[in-house]
Design a protein around this motif. Structure first.
Motif, PDB file in Angstrom:
ATOM      1  N   UNK A 174       7.024 -22.586  16.115  1.00 24.23           N
ATOM      2  CA  UNK A 174       7.967 -23.689  15.941  1.00 24.23           C
ATOM      3  C   UNK A 174       7.918 -24.655  17.120  1.00 24.23           C
ATOM      4  N   UNK A 175       7.782 -24.105  18.316  1.00 21.80           N
ATOM      5  CA  UNK A 175       7.764 -24.900  19.534  1.00 21.80           C
ATOM      6  C   UNK A 175       6.490 -24.597  20.326  1.00 21.80           C
ATOM      7  N   UNK A 176       6.027 -25.597  21.073  1.00 23.93           N
ATOM      8  CA  UNK A 176       4.916 -25.424  22.005  1.00 23.93           C
ATOM      9  C   UNK A 176       5.441 -25.754  23.400  1.00 23.93           C
ATOM     10  N   UNK A 177       5.206 -24.838  24.349  1.00 26.41           N
ATOM     11  CA  UNK A 177       5.709 -24.989  25.715  1.00 26.41           C
ATOM     12  C   UNK A 177       4.533 -24.944  26.681  1.00 26.41           C
ATOM     13  N   UNK A 178       4.500 -25.876  27.605  1.00 20.01           N
ATOM     14  CA  UNK A 178       3.463 -25.884  28.622  1.00 20.01           C
ATOM     15  C   UNK A 178       3.978 -26.649  29.831  1.00 20.01           C
ATOM     16  N   UNK A 207       0.198 -32.071  19.482  1.00 22.38           N
ATOM     17  CA  UNK A 207       0.613 -33.298  18.811  1.00 22.38           C
ATOM     18  C   UNK A 207      -0.208 -33.539  17.541  1.00 22.38           C
ATOM     19  N   UNK A 208      -1.423 -32.978  17.496  1.00 19.74           N
ATOM     20  CA  UNK A 208      -2.263 -33.130  16.304  1.00 19.74           C
ATOM     21  C   UNK A 208      -1.655 -32.418  15.101  1.00 19.74           C
ATOM     22  N   UNK A 209      -0.771 -31.447  15.351  1.00 16.03           N
ATOM     23  CA  UNK A 209      -0.084 -30.748  14.264  1.00 16.03           C
ATOM     24  C   UNK A 209       1.395 -31.139  14.201  1.00 16.03           C
ATOM     25  N   UNK A 210       1.746 -32.210  14.927  1.00 13.21           N
ATOM     26  CA  UNK A 210       3.105 -32.765  14.904  1.00 13.21           C
ATOM     27  C   UNK A 210       4.145 -31.709  15.260  1.00 13.21           C
ATOM     28  N   UNK A 211       3.854 -30.954  16.300  1.00 12.59           N
ATOM     29  CA  UNK A 211       4.748 -29.887  16.731  1.00 12.59           C
ATOM     30  C   UNK A 211       5.742 -30.381  17.775  1.00 12.59           C
ATOM     31  N   UNK A 212       6.868 -29.716  17.821  1.00 10.45           N
ATOM     32  CA  UNK A 212       7.853 -29.987  18.868  1.00 10.45           C
ATOM     33  C   UNK A 212       7.312 -29.439  20.183  1.00 10.45           C
TER      34      UNK A 212
END
Length: 328
Positions: A237-241, A251-256
């Motif tokens: 659901x979320x991507x953290x870095x 962003x290519x998969x329109x992720x939060x």
């Protein structure tokens, strides 16, 4: 390109009014001189047609420092931010095939960090076509900045978030707000019992890897994975870095996306400057991504501000930027 090691070797270029000087570390110099990078192989003929000879020097050497004080056209290859007359910075961008050419620096040091993203000024048709093409290629070919495990889209369980690790805590100039451990621990606390994937960096130090494993041992919901970044992004659901290229690829998969360091793509993320920020965003911050125009953002960042050597007008665009900066 000709590699220069001694000031005396410059004599053979005295017929050129100006030199095009690429300052790079040893490893990069070898690749540039072998013609590995199309950025330079496609630019060199245009420079030659303008009477500008191209040379490389070792970044940081006495010769490099001396030449930077001369009125040549200088490119710094790598992450050495500085503003100087006649100097621009060049490096591959977050996606292969796109390059920075910036007055200040690259990645989080680039001037992109200080620019405003104005979606109303970006053409929707161009942006949609560009986004679909780049996303389908990158994800379909399982392509990333680093080699990835074979794509296995059905092998992973859904997750609340994925943390993409880096190795930036020891850098001389601090750029991170949260450490790797802080990201993982607080992602786990905010997951409400949901799964949290953690992908170590390919160059992860043994010490950091041991600390990551220790956290995973304590929290059964934290799972260390070496799966493809695209698969991990897809199921989370979320991507953290902090400011990893893997975050940009989300962003290519329109992720939060949550960035926990200074970043020049912060416009497309929620920025966590503290552990409390990170937990709050994960629990309450989804709404801020409603309506975000990912297509326009990728087009603005990569096509309008970076450079693509595969484009027919690439060399001319570079030349125009160099002329404006260096008053050629």
């Amino acid at each position: 390109m000709k590699h220069v090691t001694l000031a005396g070797q410059l004599k053979e270029f005295t017929t050129a009014e100006r030199l095009f000087v690429v300052h790079a570390d040893d490893g990069w110099i070898d690749e540039i001189n072998k013609g590995t990078f199309d950025f330079f192989t496609k630019l060199s003929p245009l420079l030659a047609s303008q009477g500008v000879a191209s040379v490389t020097v070792k970044l940081g050497s006495p010769l490099s420092e001396a030449m930077l004080n001369q009125a040549h056209i200088h490119l710094i290859f790598g992450d050495r931010p500085a503003y100087r007359p006649n100097v621009m910075h060049v490096s591959p961008a977050y996606l292969w095939g796109f390059w920075y050419l910036d007055e200040v620096g690259v990645n989080w040091n680039s001037s992109m960090r200080m620019r405003q993203f104005r979606p109303d000024g970006v053409d929707w048709g161009h942006a949609e076509w560009f986004f679909n093409g780049v996303a389908s290629w990158m994800i379909g070919q399982n392509t990333s900045r680093s080699p990835q495990a074979e794509a296995a889209p059905h092998a992973l369980d859904p997750a609340r978030s994925v943390v993409f690790c880096q190795e930036i805590e020891g850098r001389p100039n601090r750029e991170h707000y949260l450490s790797t451990e802080q990201m993982i621990i607080n992602a786990g606390r905010a997951a409400g019992g949901g799964r949290v994937y953690v992908k170590p960096h390919p160059a992860q130090s043994s010490g950091m890897r041991a600390r990551i494993d220790k956290i995973a041992d304590r929290d059964p919901n934290v799972v260390v994975s070496h799966a493809s970044v695209h698969d991990l992004i897809r199921v989370s659901d979320w991507v953290i870095t902090q400011n990893s290229a893997a975050g940009f690829e989300a962003l290519l998969q329109k992720k939060k996306l949550i960035t926990c360091a200074r970043s020049d793509f912060h416009h497309a993320s929620a920025v966590a400057r503290s552990e409390e920020d990170l937990r709050r965003i994960l629990r309450e911050g989804a709404a801020q991504f409603d309506g975000f125009q990912y297509e326009k953002y990728l087009y603005w960042f990569l096509s309008e501000n970076c450079l693509e050597p595969q484009k027919e007008d690439f060399a001319q665009r570079v030349w125009e930027r160099l002329r404006e900066k260096c008053m050629i």
